[in-house]
Design a protein around this motif. Structure first.
Motif, short mmCIF file in Angstrom:
data_model
loop_
_atom_site.label_atom_id
_atom_site.label_comp_id
_atom_site.label_asym_id
_atom_site.label_seq_id
_atom_site.Cartn_x
_atom_site.Cartn_y
_atom_site.Cartn_z
N SER A 142 -76.80 58.22 -56.88
CA SER A 142 -76.39 58.75 -58.19
C SER A 142 -76.41 60.27 -58.19
N TRP A 143 -77.45 60.86 -57.59
CA TRP A 143 -77.54 62.32 -57.53
C TRP A 143 -76.40 62.90 -56.71
N CYS A 144 -76.03 62.25 -55.61
CA CYS A 144 -74.93 62.74 -54.79
C CYS A 144 -73.61 62.71 -55.56
N ARG A 145 -73.39 61.66 -56.30
CA ARG A 145 -72.17 61.59 -57.12
C ARG A 145 -72.12 62.72 -58.13
N PHE A 146 -73.26 62.97 -58.76
CA PHE A 146 -73.35 64.00 -59.79
C PHE A 146 -73.12 65.39 -59.20
N THR A 147 -73.64 65.64 -58.00
CA THR A 147 -73.61 66.98 -57.40
C THR A 147 -72.45 67.18 -56.43
N ARG A 148 -71.63 66.13 -56.22
CA ARG A 148 -70.48 66.19 -55.31
C ARG A 148 -70.91 66.37 -53.85
N ASN A 149 -72.10 65.86 -53.51
CA ASN A 149 -72.46 65.67 -52.12
C ASN A 149 -72.07 64.24 -51.75
N SER A 150 -72.15 63.89 -50.47
CA SER A 150 -71.72 62.55 -50.04
C SER A 150 -72.84 61.85 -49.30
N LEU A 151 -73.27 60.70 -49.83
CA LEU A 151 -74.26 59.88 -49.16
C LEU A 151 -73.59 59.20 -47.98
N ILE A 152 -74.12 59.43 -46.77
CA ILE A 152 -73.50 58.95 -45.54
C ILE A 152 -74.13 57.67 -45.05
N ASP A 153 -75.46 57.56 -45.14
CA ASP A 153 -76.14 56.44 -44.51
C ASP A 153 -77.47 56.19 -45.19
N THR A 154 -77.84 54.91 -45.30
CA THR A 154 -79.16 54.52 -45.77
C THR A 154 -79.69 53.45 -44.81
N ALA A 155 -80.88 53.67 -44.29
CA ALA A 155 -81.45 52.72 -43.33
C ALA A 155 -82.95 52.64 -43.54
N VAL A 156 -83.54 51.54 -43.11
CA VAL A 156 -84.99 51.36 -43.15
C VAL A 156 -85.53 51.53 -41.75
N GLU A 157 -86.46 52.46 -41.59
CA GLU A 157 -87.07 52.74 -40.29
C GLU A 157 -88.58 52.63 -40.42
N GLU A 158 -89.15 51.66 -39.72
CA GLU A 158 -90.59 51.44 -39.72
C GLU A 158 -91.14 51.35 -41.14
N GLY A 159 -90.42 50.62 -41.99
CA GLY A 159 -90.87 50.36 -43.35
C GLY A 159 -90.59 51.46 -44.35
N ARG A 160 -89.94 52.57 -43.90
CA ARG A 160 -89.62 53.66 -44.80
C ARG A 160 -88.10 53.79 -44.92
N THR A 161 -87.63 54.24 -46.07
CA THR A 161 -86.19 54.39 -46.31
C THR A 161 -85.75 55.80 -45.90
N ARG A 162 -84.70 55.85 -45.08
CA ARG A 162 -84.15 57.15 -44.66
C ARG A 162 -82.70 57.24 -45.11
N CYS A 163 -82.41 58.20 -45.97
CA CYS A 163 -81.06 58.42 -46.48
C CYS A 163 -80.53 59.73 -45.92
N VAL A 164 -79.25 59.73 -45.55
CA VAL A 164 -78.62 60.94 -45.02
C VAL A 164 -77.42 61.27 -45.91
N PHE A 165 -77.36 62.50 -46.40
CA PHE A 165 -76.19 62.92 -47.17
C PHE A 165 -75.64 64.21 -46.60
N ARG A 166 -74.34 64.44 -46.83
CA ARG A 166 -73.70 65.68 -46.40
C ARG A 166 -73.66 66.65 -47.56
N TYR A 167 -74.09 67.86 -47.31
CA TYR A 167 -74.16 68.89 -48.34
C TYR A 167 -72.78 69.51 -48.55
N GLY A 168 -72.30 69.48 -49.78
CA GLY A 168 -71.04 70.15 -50.11
C GLY A 168 -69.93 69.18 -50.46
N GLU A 169 -68.84 69.74 -50.93
CA GLU A 169 -67.68 68.96 -51.33
C GLU A 169 -67.13 68.15 -50.15
N PRO A 170 -66.59 66.96 -50.42
CA PRO A 170 -65.98 66.18 -49.34
C PRO A 170 -64.77 66.90 -48.78
#
Length: 344
Positions: free
Chosen positions: A52-80
């Motif tokens: 939701s924050w990425c949509r609001f700020t015009r960044n792009s969420l690239i990937d969401t994965a669970v690693e060793e029980g923790r959530t890791r999200c990767v987004f690209r900074y800036g306009e698409p």
């Protein structure tokens, strides 16, 4: 595949309600536009909040994965990145992945094709039905890709069925035009089929480093063979920099290749690629893409769950409608944000 980020932010248990936002802003101040930022959290809900924050700020969420029980999200900074084809009606282009096995194992293949990949064949019967229904849905172009389509013994029948429905472009490495496959090539309609053959550099070194020793020469021979048989041939380069793109443009100009027969694209951070342009669904104008596994948003991610629209291919009209509905939801969200934050 774990996506490497330029900045790693360990959020611990923080959320947007408990102090994460200032840390995100600080991370962005340390970043350049286009950098990838990873947020690691103990809270599994962080993915929804960050989307939701990425949509609001015009960044792009690239990937969401669970690693060793923790959530890791990767987004690209800036306009698409700027989209090509935004004025093209959704559904006017149709992509078919006929198979996923290939005679090459390119190190940046966006769908992980290789000689070891399972074929996952779309099949002539499904292709015929797709082609028949496509004529009623406003499809004006069909693109046939893989894997390497000429690995299939019935590729001639597949291409004839597609060409009967709409002008068809077949993406190929051009290396298999010999023996019975050459006879298949010669039997195809020249006025309805175009070949798009991959050639990544003006000389063999860079091309061969990605695709295998001797592949540049074999691709060039395939280009000449297809041209000699009377087919229109487009040359497609996958490059990693603007300098490489300009070098290839100069090469094409020297060989009198028309502008409309040039395709130059950047490496996408998908599939087997270890670097390239990170693309989220919001970055891509949808081009309906069909594989044996279902209907996807765009051919660049035709093996990735984030671009899967539906496992059901038929009826084709419903598949197209599902893509259009998803696109409308994206557009409506952007319009709502524009209305809410009209500051003057």
């Amino acid at each position: 595949m774990r996506i490497n980020a330029n900045v790693e932010l360990d959020a611990g248990t923080k959320t947007f309600a408990s102090g994460l936002l200032p840390e995100l802003i600080a991370a962005l101040r340390r970043s350049d536009k286009g950098d990838l930022v990873a947020v690691i959290s103990d809270d599994p809900s962080i993915g929804r909040e960050l989307e939701s924050w990425c949509r609001f700020t015009r960044n792009s969420l690239i990937d969401t994965a669970v690693e060793e029980g923790r959530t890791r999200c990767v987004f690209r900074y800036g306009e698409p990145p700027e989209n090509v084809g935004e004025d093209r009606p959704v559904g006017s282009r149709l992509w078919l992945y006929t198979n996923f096995d290939c005679n090459l194992a390119c190190d940046y293949c966006c769908v992980r094709s290789s000689p070891k990949a399972q074929r996952r064949e779309l099949g002539i019967e499904r292709v015929r039905r797709i082609a028949m229904e496509a004529t009623e849905l406003g499809v004006s172009e069909i693109f046939v890709t893989g894997g390497e389509p000429f690995m299939l013994p019935d590729i001639g029948e597949i291409l004839v069925a597609c060409a009967a429905a709409a002008p068809t472009t077949v993406l190929t490495n051009g290396m298999l035009f010999a023996g019975s496959r050459l006879e298949t090539l010669r039997a195809l309609p020249r006025d309805r089929i175009t070949f798009q053959i991959s050639l990544d550099s003006p000389t063999p070194e860079r091309h061969d480093s990605h695709r295998g020793k001797g592949t540049w020469a074999r691709a060039w021979n395939g280009i000449q063979r297809a041209r000699a048989e009377g087919f229109r041939v487009r040359l497609a380069a996958t490059v990693s920099s603007d300098a490489e793109a300009q070098e290839f443009r100069s090469f094409l100009a020297a060989h009198d290749v028309r502008e409309e027969d040039r395709v130059i694209r950047r490496i996408a951070l998908r599939g087997t690629a270890m670097e390239g342009v990170a693309l989220a669904r919001a970055d891509l104008v949808p081009e309906v893409t069909i594989t044996a596994d279902g209907v996807f948003w765009h051919p660049v991610g035709a093996e990735d769950s984030d671009l899967l629209v539906s496992h059901d291919i038929f009826p084709l009209a419903q598949s197209f409608a599902a893509v259009r509905r998803a696109f409308d939801r994206e557009s409506d969200h952007q319009r709502r944000l524009a209305r809410i934050f009209n500051c003057a």
